[in-house]
Design an enzyme around this catalytic site. Structure first.
Site, short mmCIF file in Angstrom:
data_model
loop_
_atom_site.label_atom_id
_atom_site.label_comp_id
_atom_site.label_asym_id
_atom_site.label_seq_id
_atom_site.Cartn_x
_atom_site.Cartn_y
_atom_site.Cartn_z
N HIS A 116 61.56 10.44 17.87
CA HIS A 116 61.63 9.00 17.53
C HIS A 116 62.55 8.63 16.59
CE1 HIS A 116 58.62 5.42 17.77
NE2 HIS A 116 59.56 5.01 18.23
N ASP A 139 52.85 3.87 18.42
CA ASP A 139 52.97 5.21 18.22
C ASP A 139 51.46 5.77 17.60
OD1 ASP A 139 53.82 7.80 16.61
OD2 ASP A 139 55.60 6.67 16.62
N HIS A 141 51.48 7.76 14.94
CA HIS A 141 51.69 7.98 13.78
C HIS A 141 52.54 6.64 12.91
CE1 HIS A 141 52.16 11.72 16.01
NE2 HIS A 141 51.35 12.36 15.25
N ASP A 143 55.29 7.09 10.91
CA ASP A 143 56.50 7.26 10.80
C ASP A 143 57.44 6.15 9.70
OD1 ASP A 143 56.57 8.73 13.09
OD2 ASP A 143 57.18 7.31 14.47
N HIS A 156 61.86 12.63 12.29
CA HIS A 156 61.34 11.46 13.43
C HIS A 156 60.08 11.03 12.67
CE1 HIS A 156 58.11 14.59 15.43
NE2 HIS A 156 58.12 14.85 14.19
N ASP A 245 56.42 5.24 21.49
CA ASP A 245 56.35 6.56 21.37
C ASP A 245 55.14 7.24 22.40
OD1 ASP A 245 55.72 9.26 20.70
OD2 ASP A 245 56.35 9.18 18.56
N ASP A 247 53.60 9.53 22.62
CA ASP A 247 52.26 10.18 21.95
C ASP A 247 51.21 9.12 21.24
OD1 ASP A 247 52.97 9.37 19.22
OD2 ASP A 247 53.66 10.97 18.70
N GLU A 290 59.78 11.02 22.59
CA GLU A 290 58.89 11.99 22.63
C GLU A 290 58.43 12.62 23.78
OE1 GLU A 290 58.92 13.58 19.71
OE2 GLU A 290 59.60 12.06 17.96
#
Length: 328
Positions: A116, A139, A141, A143, A156, A245, A247, A290
């Protein structure tokens, strides 16, 4: 088909950028995602949806495919907890020029990562052409780390700190091309469920618009996306960029990624975000990042050549949804 209704595109042309950048994290394999998406029919899918392929570009990452201790030594920012700032900055500089050109042409810009960290280049370049751009960041997360808040120093986990202008005081010369920065009303995060403690404090102080999995449980994915659009379109419609992303999707559906977190988006929630954003007619670009085909999925009942990776499949499907594919 979404292209015919697009408000901020002049044609139904897609410029596709491969960005096999993997220096933002430390797991081998994430650089292989773009090529596998292409090998599994991405261009054919794009054209079947009525889009026309424009430029097909690839960022030159040289020998540094990933954060390998066996490879060339990284150029660290002395005394700062940040890995590969020079290499990543230069790779993102090249990506940003490609993204700027595509956005200046008002073509749809599709960028395939890589990790990312590539969003610094894809979104940073888009902002050079479209400073009013709105960003929907999907996402697991936040980030939003800086070197002070990051446990790892991996970029990332820092792209939004770069894009929000929080890294300017480090004076990293390889990122001196990054001129336009996101403001609070230009950014919405969806699907978040893992934030580092100091990162959370920083996000709250900056005023990030966050819709975590708790809000998705409470309001439903439709309600969350409606609220996100209200924030981004508060002062009128603007072009949108979707940074996705993989994930963010629960690892049950998308296991081949490096930072898996349980309790993510289910299959329909993941698609609804892309579908709903596309239906605004304002979507001008997308990142998909990712995917790491070396992780998370091995089916011993088939040979390697026959094996179909479900994360690649859902990645292709999410791109399709963002480009206008619908059930009916």
């Amino acid at each position: 088909m979404a292209a015919s209704k697009a408000k901020f595109l002049t044609s139904n042309t897609i410029n596709l950028i491969q960005a096999p950048i993997a220096l933002g994290q430390d797991l081998e394999g994430v650089d292989e995602g773009p090529e596998l998406l292409l090998q599994n029919g991405l261009i054919e899918q794009i054209e079947a949806l009525g889009w026309k392929m424009g430029a097909l570009s690839e960022v030159d990452v040289g020998e540094l495919k990933w954060n390998s201790p066996k490879g060339k030594l990284p150029a660290h920012q002395q005394g700062v907890n940040i890995k590969f700032p020079i290499e990543l900055g230069e790779a993102c500089r090249e990506l940003a020029q490609l993204a700027k050109k595509s956005n200046t042409e008002k073509s749809f810009t599709l960028t395939l990562g890589g990790d990312h960290s590539i969003a610094i280049g894809s979104i940073g370049g888009a902002l050079l052409a479209r400073p009013e751009l709105g960003v929907i960041w999907v996402d697991a997360h936040g980030d939003f780390n800086t070197p002070e808040t990051s446990p790892s120093g991996n970029i990332h986990g820092m792209p939004l700190a770069f894009l929000a202008g929080l890294m300017k005081h480090y004076q990293i010369s390889s990122f001196d091309w990054l001129k336009n920065f996101l403001t609070r009303d230009q950014l919405v995060l969806i699907g978040i469920r893992s934030i580092d403690p100091d990162e959370r404090k920083l996000m709250k102080s900056w005023g990030v618009n966050v819709f975590s999995m708790t809000e998705i449980d409470r309001y439903g994915i439709g309600g969350v996306v409606d609220r996100a659009k209200e924030i981004l379109f508060k002062k009128g419609e603007r072009p949108l960029h979707l940074s996705y992303d993989i994930d963010a999707v629960d690892p049950h559906f998308a296991p081949s990624t490096g930072t898996r977190v349980r309790g993510g988006l289910n299959y329909r929630e993941a698609h609804y975000i892309a579908e709903s954003v596309a239906e605004t007619g304002a979507l001008v670009g997308m990142d998909l990042v990712e995917i790491n085909p070396r992780l998370g999925y091995v089916d011993p009942s088939v040979t390697k050549s026959e094996e179909k990776n479900p994360t690649i499949e859902i990645g292709l499907e999410l791109i399709g949804s963002a480009l206008g594919k619908r059930i009916y």
